[in-house]
Design a protein around this motif. Structure first.
Motif, PDB file in Angstrom:
ATOM      1  N   SER A  67      49.609  15.925  48.445  1.00  0.00           N
ATOM      2  CA  SER A  67      50.043  17.074  49.240  1.00  0.00           C
ATOM      3  C   SER A  67      51.204  16.633  50.123  1.00  0.00           C
ATOM      4  N   GLY A  68      51.816  17.590  50.816  1.00  0.00           N
ATOM      5  CA  GLY A  68      52.964  17.261  51.646  1.00  0.00           C
ATOM      6  C   GLY A  68      54.071  16.646  50.810  1.00  0.00           C
ATOM      7  N   TRP A 134      63.899  21.436  42.220  1.00  0.00           N
ATOM      8  CA  TRP A 134      62.616  21.044  41.661  1.00  0.00           C
ATOM      9  C   TRP A 134      61.468  21.226  42.649  1.00  0.00           C
ATOM     10  N   GLY A 135      61.757  21.876  43.769  1.00  0.00           N
ATOM     11  CA  GLY A 135      60.778  21.965  44.848  1.00  0.00           C
ATOM     12  C   GLY A 135      59.406  22.463  44.429  1.00  0.00           C
ATOM     13  N   THR A 136      59.343  23.578  43.714  1.00  0.00           N
ATOM     14  CA  THR A 136      58.062  24.158  43.311  1.00  0.00           C
ATOM     15  C   THR A 136      57.279  23.212  42.406  1.00  0.00           C
ATOM     16  N   LEU A 137      57.974  22.614  41.447  1.00  0.00           N
ATOM     17  CA  LEU A 137      57.324  21.695  40.515  1.00  0.00           C
ATOM     18  C   LEU A 137      56.771  20.472  41.244  1.00  0.00           C
ATOM     19  N   LEU A 138      57.568  19.902  42.136  1.00  0.00           N
ATOM     20  CA  LEU A 138      57.172  18.674  42.822  1.00  0.00           C
ATOM     21  C   LEU A 138      56.001  18.898  43.783  1.00  0.00           C
ATOM     22  N   GLN A 139      55.849  20.113  44.262  1.00  0.00           N
ATOM     23  CA  GLN A 139      54.773  20.406  45.205  1.00  0.00           C
ATOM     24  C   GLN A 139      53.447  20.720  44.518  1.00  0.00           C
ATOM     25  N   GLU A 140      53.454  20.789  43.199  1.00  0.00           N
ATOM     26  CA  GLU A 140      52.186  21.018  42.501  1.00  0.00           C
ATOM     27  C   GLU A 140      51.253  19.829  42.719  1.00  0.00           C
ATOM     28  N   PRO A 141      49.942  20.060  42.817  1.00  0.00           N
ATOM     29  CA  PRO A 141      48.980  18.978  43.107  1.00  0.00           C
ATOM     30  C   PRO A 141      48.674  18.096  41.899  1.00  0.00           C
ATOM     31  N   LYS A 142      49.733  17.609  41.255  1.00  0.00           N
ATOM     32  CA  LYS A 142      49.552  16.666  40.157  1.00  0.00           C
ATOM     33  C   LYS A 142      50.813  15.808  40.064  1.00  0.00           C
ATOM     34  N   TYR A 143      50.655  14.622  39.512  1.00  0.00           N
ATOM     35  CA  TYR A 143      51.767  13.685  39.433  1.00  0.00           C
ATOM     36  C   TYR A 143      52.776  14.125  38.369  1.00  0.00           C
ATOM     37  N   GLN A 144      54.046  14.103  38.759  1.00  0.00           N
ATOM     38  CA  GLN A 144      55.152  14.416  37.843  1.00  0.00           C
ATOM     39  C   GLN A 144      55.950  13.124  37.655  1.00  0.00           C
ATOM     40  N   ARG A 145      55.378  12.169  36.944  1.00  0.00           N
ATOM     41  CA  ARG A 145      55.915  10.813  36.876  1.00  0.00           C
ATOM     42  C   ARG A 145      57.354  10.752  36.373  1.00  0.00           C
ATOM     43  N   LEU A 146      57.675  11.526  35.343  1.00  0.00           N
ATOM     44  CA  LEU A 146      59.016  11.465  34.779  1.00  0.00           C
ATOM     45  C   LEU A 146      60.048  11.986  35.772  1.00  0.00           C
ATOM     46  N   HIS A 147      59.698  13.020  36.517  1.00  0.00           N
ATOM     47  CA  HIS A 147      60.609  13.551  37.530  1.00  0.00           C
ATOM     48  C   HIS A 147      60.766  12.571  38.688  1.00  0.00           C
TER      49      HIS A 147
END
Length: 209
Positions: A67-68, A134-147
């Motif tokens: 989060s955050g 990418w704000g919305t994607l990055l704030q999702e509660p899961k890891y976005q490793r490639l990003h």
């Protein structure tokens, strides 16, 4: 960062026999870094350790809750891995030890693999303001490793240009306290020192403008 290794808090480092992933967690008053590598694959050992030690230095809550701005901490820790692989390559290339000299191409190859995010993502990060897009994607509660890796690769040249910029991680604190990258950078501007203030502004413009 003008800081002695392990001077902030005790840290135990051990091999993770139970999980297929490295991690840094809080255990009482100290931190515990668990590494999970393949035998003597030294590039992987370096990559994992640099990532987890960066979490140790940031010294957040280490609860595992995404989060955050935990996602931005992950980007910077991924950047730490890239940065120290580069340092390993430089060290090996100037060594008088034959086995280290022979190892240089392998380090460069592994670093190239870890920085490769594909043409599409690399193209997206070439435009300013990537964190807002990418704000919305990055704030999702899961890891976005490639990003995370793509953002880290984009920040990489600025940290190579001015290693003093690493001092910003000592000002992060618990990254869950920040509601936006803009808020974090406003805080970093108030705590900056002269040896990296110009580089911090370059970083802000790169990521947010």
């Amino acid at each position: 960062m003008e800081k002695n290794p392990y001077s902030s808090k005790s840290c135990i480092i051990s091999y993770n026999h139970d999980l297929d992933m490295p991690m840094c967690c809080r255990e009482g008053e100290c931190h515990h870094i668990y590494l999970r590598c393949e035998r003597n694959f030294w590039c992987q050992w370096m990559f994992q350790f640099a990532h987890e030690y960066c979490h140790h230095l940031i010294d957040g809550e280490l609860t595992g809750d995404i989060s955050g701005l935990i996602w931005f901490e992950e980007c910077v820790c991924e950047l730490s891995s890239m940065y120290h692989l580069r340092n390993l390559a430089l060290y090996s290339a100037t060594s008088n030890q034959e086995h280290l000299l022979r190892y240089v191409p392998s380090v460069h190859s592994y670093l190239g693999e870890r920085m490769d995010v594909g043409v599409e993502l690399a193209s997206e990060t070439s435009h300013p303001g990537i964190l807002h897009r990418w704000g919305t994607l990055l704030q999702e509660p899961k890891y976005q490793r490639l990003h995370y890796r793509a953002i880290a690769a984009r920040m990489f040249p600025l940290f190579v240009e001015n290693p003093h910029l690493w001092k910003i991680i000592l000002q992060f604190g618990d990254m869950r306290q920040w509601s936006s990258p803009d808020e974090l950078f406003q805080h970093l501007r108030h705590t900056e020192t002269d040896d990296y203030s110009e580089s911090l502004e370059k970083l802000r413009l790169l990521l947010l403008s």
